[in-house]
Design a protein around this motif. Sequence first.
Motif, mmCIF file in Angstrom:
data_model
loop_
_atom_site.group_PDB
_atom_site.id
_atom_site.type_symbol
_atom_site.label_atom_id
_atom_site.label_comp_id
_atom_site.label_asym_id
_atom_site.label_seq_id
_atom_site.Cartn_x
_atom_site.Cartn_y
_atom_site.Cartn_z
ATOM 1 N N GLU A 1 1.080 -1.053 0.150
ATOM 2 C CA GLU A 1 -0.345 -0.482 -0.144
ATOM 3 C C GLU A 1 0.517 1.055 -0.196
ATOM 4 N N ALA A 2 2.003 0.842 0.267
ATOM 5 C CA ALA A 2 2.516 2.660 0.480
ATOM 6 C C ALA A 2 3.935 2.517 -0.369
ATOM 7 N N MET A 3 4.081 1.537 -1.601
ATOM 8 C CA MET A 3 4.142 1.753 -2.593
ATOM 9 C C MET A 3 2.892 2.047 -3.866
ATOM 10 N N GLY A 4 1.769 2.085 -2.969
ATOM 11 C CA GLY A 4 0.503 2.917 -3.936
ATOM 12 C C GLY A 4 -0.323 1.528 -4.343
ATOM 13 N N HIS A 5 0.013 0.863 -4.116
ATOM 14 C CA HIS A 5 -1.089 -0.740 -4.658
ATOM 15 C C HIS A 5 -1.979 -0.542 -4.199
ATOM 16 N N VAL A 6 -3.190 -2.006 -4.022
ATOM 17 C CA VAL A 6 -4.593 -1.407 -3.193
ATOM 18 C C VAL A 6 -4.613 -3.338 -3.330
ATOM 19 N N ILE A 7 -4.688 -3.417 -1.813
ATOM 20 C CA ILE A 7 -5.234 -4.774 -1.444
ATOM 21 C C ILE A 7 -6.892 -4.725 -0.532
ATOM 22 N N GLU A 8 -7.665 -5.791 -1.840
ATOM 23 C CA GLU A 8 -8.615 -6.744 -1.370
ATOM 24 C C GLU A 8 -8.500 -7.685 -0.568
ATOM 25 N N ASP A 9 -9.618 -6.839 0.024
ATOM 26 C CA ASP A 9 -10.170 -9.411 0.917
ATOM 27 C C ASP A 9 -10.922 -9.894 0.235
ATOM 28 N N LYS A 10 -10.203 -10.535 -1.126
ATOM 29 C CA LYS A 10 -11.055 -11.786 -1.864
ATOM 30 C C LYS A 10 -10.874 -12.309 -2.252
ATOM 31 N N MET A 11 -10.754 -13.864 -2.193
ATOM 32 C CA MET A 11 -10.931 -15.639 -2.191
ATOM 33 C C MET A 11 -11.818 -16.221 -2.746
ATOM 34 N N PRO A 12 -11.601 -16.773 -4.184
ATOM 35 C CA PRO A 12 -12.696 -17.602 -4.898
ATOM 36 C C PRO A 12 -12.736 -18.875 -4.366
ATOM 37 N N GLU A 13 -14.260 -18.950 -4.167
ATOM 38 C CA GLU A 13 -14.495 -20.362 -4.342
ATOM 39 C C GLU A 13 -14.026 -21.380 -5.325
ATOM 40 N N LEU A 14 -13.542 -22.218 -4.496
ATOM 41 C CA LEU A 14 -12.725 -23.399 -4.926
ATOM 42 C C LEU A 14 -13.206 -24.771 -4.881
ATOM 43 N N PRO A 15 -13.502 -25.790 -6.223
ATOM 44 C CA PRO A 15 -13.543 -26.998 -5.423
ATOM 45 C C PRO A 15 -12.973 -27.802 -5.097
ATOM 46 N N VAL A 16 -12.259 -27.967 -3.794
ATOM 47 C CA VAL A 16 -11.092 -28.057 -2.636
ATOM 48 C C VAL A 16 -10.886 -29.848 -2.930
ATOM 49 N N ALA A 17 -12.127 -30.529 -3.041
ATOM 50 C CA ALA A 17 -12.147 -31.879 -3.134
ATOM 51 C C ALA A 17 -11.721 -32.199 -4.807
ATOM 52 N N GLU A 18 -12.388 -31.882 -5.089
ATOM 53 C CA GLU A 18 -11.596 -32.149 -7.142
ATOM 54 C C GLU A 18 -10.270 -31.619 -7.513
ATOM 55 N N ILE A 19 -10.887 -30.863 -6.908
ATOM 56 C CA ILE A 19 -9.027 -30.039 -7.267
ATOM 57 C C ILE A 19 -7.817 -30.678 -6.624
ATOM 58 N N TYR A 20 -7.736 -31.057 -4.943
ATOM 59 C CA TYR A 20 -6.662 -31.865 -4.338
ATOM 60 C C TYR A 20 -6.317 -33.550 -4.481
ATOM 61 N N ALA A 21 -8.336 -34.176 -5.130
ATOM 62 C CA ALA A 21 -7.258 -35.597 -4.785
ATOM 63 C C ALA A 21 -6.817 -35.814 -5.598
ATOM 64 N N GLY A 22 -5.893 -35.890 -6.470
ATOM 65 C CA GLY A 22 -5.094 -36.660 -7.453
ATOM 66 C C GLY A 22 -4.015 -35.600 -7.028
ATOM 67 N N MET A 23 -3.336 -35.202 -6.389
ATOM 68 C CA MET A 23 -1.967 -34.805 -6.053
ATOM 69 C C MET A 23 -0.950 -36.086 -5.188
ATOM 70 N N GLY A 24 -1.073 -36.644 -4.369
ATOM 71 C CA GLY A 24 -1.055 -37.934 -3.586
ATOM 72 C C GLY A 24 -0.614 -38.609 -4.741
ATOM 73 N N PRO A 25 -1.639 -39.134 -5.232
ATOM 74 C CA PRO A 25 -1.481 -40.436 -6.764
ATOM 75 C C PRO A 25 -0.187 -39.781 -7.710
#
Length: 504
Positions: free
Chosen positions: A313-337
């Motif tokens: 912010e001191a450098m002039g950038h804009v900070i916004e609280d925002k997280m997208p919805e993600l299908p966590v189970a679908e995305i992470y299911a294959g990491m271990g395999p």
Amino acid sequence: MTAVAGSIGTTTFGASAATKAPVDAIEWAAQMRSGALTPLEALDATIACVEAYPKLNAVVLRDFDLARDQAKQLSALGAAARAEATAHAPLWGVPFLLKDLGVTMQGTVTSHGCRFFKDAVAPVDSTIVARHKVGGLNIFGKTAAPEFGMTTTTESSLYGITPNPWNAKHTTGGSSGGAAAVVAAGILPVAHATDGGGSIRIPSSHCGMFGLKPSRGRTPTGPFSLDGAAGLSVGHAISRTVRDSALLLDLAAGPEAGSRVRPPSDAAGTYLQALSLAPEKKLRIAIWRNNYFGLPVHADCLVALDKAAKACEAMGHVIEDKMPELPVAEIYAGMGPAMSAGMLVAVQAREKQLGRVAREDEFEPLDWAMLQSAKSATAAQLFLARSGFDRAGQLLDRFLSQYDLILSPVTAVPPQLLGALRLDQPYESYAREAMKSSAFTSLLNLSGHPAMSVPMHWTAENLPIGAHFVAPFGGEGRLLRLAAQLEQAHPWAQRMPDLSGFKA
């Protein structure tokens, strides 16, 4: 003649005896290019550092004689020959260490931290290693990593424990903990590292250094496998300064024969040149204070996050609280395999080479269990794994079309106590601790986006904590430019741990 390179705490990497200030690989190479320091002097002093602090246990494979032969040849060159050699090798003569996982150097051992591979001599250089050599780096050994990089600490049955240089009761992180330790200790300014779930960014955060994970496909993983861990893993470095990371990326980046994943680049010219460009104005940065697993975030990690947000912010950038919805189970299911399949293929190739099967007592218990599970994995599981990775990429691409960067904690907790993440414990307790380390970082391995850890905070226990930035696919230039600004506003390179407890 400047002071000899490599001594820790007072004169580092060949720094001027008058200033006692640490320098980086770029300045170190300049000293050798000018003749003020020879490659042999630099190597010998660096090796002396490794041997002076054996309790760091960070350099586990030592190719010292091979590197000395190379350094002697370089040091014997006259001024004209040296000028010709350095014209195309910007890090000419600089000592360098590879990670003992996932890369090979011809005629030397890569053990992957595993007893079954403890004497596995490589027939060829990995593509990235060949590029490091072309850039002038003199490789003299390999740094500690946990067995097959399957945990976020650097502890193994083969090599033992690599403690955090800042506080020896705590982990360096993993799996590039040996690399982070040698850089944090001042033995080297930059060291090779890989990242398949946070393995560059977590150790960088834990050891107070800079760590950039490039986009999928930015650096080569061949020649034998062109898609590290089904696309999860990518190689680069942990460094003390941002410009060393930029230069090393210039040396290593680019496709190799057979490459099909070629990320775009947002750097005009080289990554090193990009650091001198005017700062980008008013970046929109989405801040993630939470993770997708509902884990609480430690107060010190939030302090590091808030320091990074305020700096931006001191450098002039804009900070916004925002997280997208993600299908966590679908995305992470294959990491271990996906990760266990890569380990299984490597083990089967070694079995064929040795003419015998691997034994259970040659592996960490949790890795052995993963190997057995990998043997029963189906084609559909592996296909769905990669589909989940692609889904993560699609969703984060869409989110990053609205924001220039994401800012989050690197980990949910400060560096954990040694032993908490070992691979010889019940899976339930291991998984609980591992999630605290990788809850933020692993998503970007799934999606393939570039991300970095920047030092931001030290706890009351003298433990470093970084802040985690994510850019659009191909956005390494943006990350490096912001990191250079943060480095100038909140410098970390001069900070050194007390290593008195690591002597013999």
